[in-house]
Design a protein around this motif. Structure first.
Motif, PDB file in Angstrom:
ATOM      1  N   ARG A 114     -38.015  -1.652  19.034  1.00 38.29           N
ATOM      2  CA  ARG A 114     -38.751  -2.917  19.081  1.00 38.29           C
ATOM      3  C   ARG A 114     -39.948  -2.877  18.128  1.00 38.29           C
ATOM      4  O   ARG A 114     -40.208  -3.849  17.400  1.00 38.29           O
ATOM      5  CB  ARG A 114     -39.223  -3.196  20.516  1.00 38.29           C
ATOM      6  CG  ARG A 114     -39.909  -4.558  20.641  1.00 38.29           C
ATOM      7  CD  ARG A 114     -40.375  -4.839  22.049  1.00 38.29           C
ATOM      8  NE  ARG A 114     -39.216  -5.019  22.913  1.00 38.29           N
ATOM      9  CZ  ARG A 114     -39.209  -4.789  24.218  1.00 38.29           C
ATOM     10  NH1 ARG A 114     -40.302  -4.375  24.812  1.00 38.29           N
ATOM     11  NH2 ARG A 114     -38.132  -4.984  24.926  1.00 38.29           N
ATOM     12  N   ALA A 115     -40.653  -1.738  18.142  1.00 37.17           N
ATOM     13  CA  ALA A 115     -41.801  -1.597  17.244  1.00 37.17           C
ATOM     14  C   ALA A 115     -41.348  -1.658  15.789  1.00 37.17           C
ATOM     15  O   ALA A 115     -41.987  -2.309  14.946  1.00 37.17           O
ATOM     16  CB  ALA A 115     -42.531  -0.291  17.524  1.00 37.17           C
ATOM     17  N   LYS A 119     -42.339  -4.496  13.157  1.00 31.71           N
ATOM     18  CA  LYS A 119     -42.925  -4.130  11.864  1.00 31.71           C
ATOM     19  C   LYS A 119     -42.114  -4.755  10.736  1.00 31.71           C
ATOM     20  O   LYS A 119     -42.690  -5.322   9.787  1.00 31.71           O
ATOM     21  CB  LYS A 119     -42.968  -2.613  11.722  1.00 31.71           C
ATOM     22  CG  LYS A 119     -43.649  -2.140  10.480  1.00 31.71           C
ATOM     23  CD  LYS A 119     -43.728  -0.613  10.442  1.00 31.71           C
ATOM     24  CE  LYS A 119     -44.387  -0.158   9.171  1.00 31.71           C
ATOM     25  NZ  LYS A 119     -44.448   1.297   9.085  1.00 31.71           N
ATOM     26  N   GLU A 120     -40.773  -4.657  10.854  1.00 36.19           N
ATOM     27  CA  GLU A 120     -39.922  -5.259   9.827  1.00 36.19           C
ATOM     28  C   GLU A 120     -40.088  -6.776   9.806  1.00 36.19           C
ATOM     29  O   GLU A 120     -40.102  -7.403   8.741  1.00 36.19           O
ATOM     30  CB  GLU A 120     -38.457  -4.875  10.068  1.00 36.19           C
ATOM     31  CG  GLU A 120     -38.145  -3.437   9.757  1.00 36.19           C
ATOM     32  CD  GLU A 120     -36.709  -3.052  10.103  1.00 36.19           C
ATOM     33  OE1 GLU A 120     -35.952  -3.908  10.632  1.00 36.19           O
ATOM     34  OE2 GLU A 120     -36.351  -1.894   9.847  1.00 36.19           O
ATOM     35  N   MET A 121     -40.223  -7.376  11.004  1.00 40.00           N
ATOM     36  CA  MET A 121     -40.406  -8.813  11.089  1.00 40.00           C
ATOM     37  C   MET A 121     -41.736  -9.211  10.447  1.00 40.00           C
ATOM     38  O   MET A 121     -41.815 -10.205   9.696  1.00 40.00           O
ATOM     39  CB  MET A 121     -40.353  -9.268  12.558  1.00 40.00           C
ATOM     40  CG  MET A 121     -40.281 -10.767  12.703  1.00 40.00           C
ATOM     41  SD  MET A 121     -39.876 -11.344  14.360  1.00 40.00           S
ATOM     42  CE  MET A 121     -40.985 -10.476  15.400  1.00 40.00           C
ATOM     43  N   LYS A 122     -42.788  -8.447  10.717  1.00 43.05           N
ATOM     44  CA  LYS A 122     -44.094  -8.739  10.092  1.00 43.05           C
ATOM     45  C   LYS A 122     -43.970  -8.639   8.581  1.00 43.05           C
ATOM     46  O   LYS A 122     -44.496  -9.484   7.843  1.00 43.05           O
ATOM     47  CB  LYS A 122     -45.152  -7.752  10.593  1.00 43.05           C
ATOM     48  CG  LYS A 122     -45.671  -8.054  11.953  1.00 43.05           C
ATOM     49  CD  LYS A 122     -46.745  -7.032  12.349  1.00 43.05           C
ATOM     50  CE  LYS A 122     -47.227  -7.238  13.750  1.00 43.05           C
ATOM     51  NZ  LYS A 122     -48.258  -6.262  14.126  1.00 43.05           N
ATOM     52  N   GLU A 127     -43.683 -11.231   3.361  1.00 44.56           N
ATOM     53  CA  GLU A 127     -42.996 -11.494   2.091  1.00 44.56           C
ATOM     54  C   GLU A 127     -42.665 -12.988   1.959  1.00 44.56           C
ATOM     55  O   GLU A 127     -42.820 -13.573   0.884  1.00 44.56           O
ATOM     56  CB  GLU A 127     -41.738 -10.641   2.003  1.00 44.56           C
ATOM     57  CG  GLU A 127     -42.027  -9.179   1.772  1.00 44.56           C
ATOM     58  CD  GLU A 127     -40.766  -8.306   1.797  1.00 44.56           C
ATOM     59  OE1 GLU A 127     -39.640  -8.846   1.854  1.00 44.56           O
ATOM     60  OE2 GLU A 127     -40.937  -7.072   1.782  1.00 44.56           O
ATOM     61  N   LEU A 128     -42.183 -13.593   3.060  1.00 48.51           N
ATOM     62  CA  LEU A 128     -41.879 -15.018   3.007  1.00 48.51           C
ATOM     63  C   LEU A 128     -43.141 -15.852   2.770  1.00 48.51           C
ATOM     64  O   LEU A 128     -43.132 -16.839   2.019  1.00 48.51           O
ATOM     65  CB  LEU A 128     -41.191 -15.460   4.296  1.00 48.51           C
ATOM     66  CG  LEU A 128     -39.752 -15.010   4.487  1.00 48.51           C
ATOM     67  CD1 LEU A 128     -39.282 -15.402   5.884  1.00 48.51           C
ATOM     68  CD2 LEU A 128     -38.854 -15.617   3.432  1.00 48.51           C
ATOM     69  N   ILE A 154     -51.504 -13.020  11.602  1.00 49.82           N
ATOM     70  CA  ILE A 154     -50.540 -12.545  12.611  1.00 49.82           C
ATOM     71  C   ILE A 154     -51.265 -11.942  13.794  1.00 49.82           C
ATOM     72  O   ILE A 154     -50.889 -12.160  14.955  1.00 49.82           O
ATOM     73  CB  ILE A 154     -49.534 -11.558  11.989  1.00 49.82           C
ATOM     74  CG1 ILE A 154     -48.606 -12.297  11.010  1.00 49.82           C
ATOM     75  CG2 ILE A 154     -48.699 -10.855  13.049  1.00 49.82           C
ATOM     76  CD1 ILE A 154     -47.683 -11.385  10.228  1.00 49.82           C
ATOM     77  N   ALA A 155     -52.344 -11.198  13.549  1.00 51.86           N
ATOM     78  CA  ALA A 155     -53.100 -10.588  14.632  1.00 51.86           C
ATOM     79  C   ALA A 155     -53.713 -11.662  15.522  1.00 51.86           C
ATOM     80  O   ALA A 155     -53.763 -11.518  16.733  1.00 51.86           O
ATOM     81  CB  ALA A 155     -54.176  -9.670  14.062  1.00 51.86           C
ATOM     82  N   LYS A 156     -54.187 -12.760  14.898  1.00 51.37           N
ATOM     83  CA  LYS A 156     -54.770 -13.849  15.678  1.00 51.37           C
ATOM     84  C   LYS A 156     -53.713 -14.589  16.471  1.00 51.37           C
ATOM     85  O   LYS A 156     -53.927 -14.982  17.604  1.00 51.37           O
ATOM     86  CB  LYS A 156     -55.515 -14.835  14.760  1.00 51.37           C
ATOM     87  CG  LYS A 156     -56.811 -14.306  14.228  1.00 51.37           C
ATOM     88  CD  LYS A 156     -57.485 -15.312  13.337  1.00 51.37           C
ATOM     89  CE  LYS A 156     -58.742 -14.730  12.699  1.00 51.37           C
ATOM     90  NZ  LYS A 156     -59.389 -15.686  11.777  1.00 51.37           N
ATOM     91  N   VAL A 157     -52.519 -14.761  15.863  1.00 46.59           N
ATOM     92  CA  VAL A 157     -51.439 -15.459  16.531  1.00 46.59           C
ATOM     93  C   VAL A 157     -50.838 -14.575  17.629  1.00 46.59           C
ATOM     94  O   VAL A 157     -50.417 -15.065  18.664  1.00 46.59           O
ATOM     95  CB  VAL A 157     -50.380 -15.894  15.497  1.00 46.59           C
ATOM     96  CG1 VAL A 157     -49.134 -16.440  16.185  1.00 46.59           C
ATOM     97  CG2 VAL A 157     -50.948 -16.906  14.550  1.00 46.59           C
ATOM     98  N   GLY A 158     -50.761 -13.253  17.408  1.00 43.21           N
ATOM     99  CA  GLY A 158     -50.254 -12.329  18.420  1.00 43.21           C
ATOM    100  C   GLY A 158     -48.803 -11.946  18.240  1.00 43.21           C
ATOM    101  O   GLY A 158     -48.119 -11.614  19.190  1.00 43.21           O
ATOM    102  N   ILE A 159     -48.283 -11.978  17.056  1.00 44.58           N
ATOM    103  CA  ILE A 159     -46.884 -11.597  16.824  1.00 44.58           C
ATOM    104  C   ILE A 159     -46.820 -10.112  16.681  1.00 44.58           C
ATOM    105  O   ILE A 159     -47.524  -9.431  16.084  1.00 44.58           O
ATOM    106  CB  ILE A 159     -46.309 -12.307  15.580  1.00 44.58           C
ATOM    107  CG1 ILE A 159     -46.267 -13.805  15.808  1.00 44.58           C
ATOM    108  CG2 ILE A 159     -44.919 -11.779  15.277  1.00 44.58           C
ATOM    109  CD1 ILE A 159     -45.776 -14.605  14.633  1.00 44.58           C
TER     110      ILE A 159
END
Length: 159
Positions: A114-115, A119-122, A127-128, A154-159
């Motif tokens: 999951r981690a 990480k890959e999703m982030k 990149e996108l 992302i950190a603010k959104v929480g993903i």
């Protein structure tokens, strides 16, 4: 039939002489043989009685031994049964521990996967976002600065 007194006296004296001779030579020996035979018979009866008593003693001893062996056999069977139950419990307990360990490892593996996926999703989002920002601005911006901005977002959104 004439009965003669002389003949009766002669026969009586003859019988007494025969009796005394028999008594002198044969009665003692015959009585000794009879007494000896009587003692042998009594001895045989005594031996038989002794053997019978001994046989009864042995029989009771063997019966006690059989009872003892049966009890020991039952105790041995019970001991092996308890040992088998104990081994069974140990195997079940060990299997349960192993199952818990496998489950914990699987959970850790899932968390690690999951981690990695996060990480890959982030990274994919970054990149996108960079491609989107480049197309929108139509110019290339500093990729390190852009990644920092996206990480903050992302950190603010929480993903």
């Amino acid at each position: 039939m004439n009965i003669s007194v002389g003949m009766i006296i002669f026969s009586t004296i003859n019988f007494l002489i025969f009796y005394l001779i028999m008594k002198k030579f044969f009665f003692e020996k015959t009585l000794a043989v009879i007494d000896e035979r009587k003692m042998e018979v009594e001895s045989s009866f005594k031996k038989a009685s002794d053997e019978e008593a001994r046989a009864e003693l042995l029989k009771s001893k063997y019966e006690e031994d059989i009872k003892r062996f049966n009890n020991e056999g039952m105790q041995l069977v019970e001991s092996y049964k308890e040992k088998a139950d104990r081994i069974y419990s140990e195997i079940v307990e060990e299997s349960n521990k192993e199952a818990v360990n496998i489950k914990e490892k699987a959970i850790k593996e899932i968390e690690r996967e999951r981690a990695i996926a996060n990480k890959e999703m982030k990274q994919e989002i970054i990149e996108l976002s960079m491609e989107l920002a480049e197309k929108t601005l139509e110019r290339e911006i500093d990729s390190n600065r852009h990644k920092e901005l996206i990480d903050e977002f992302i950190a603010k959104v929480g993903i």
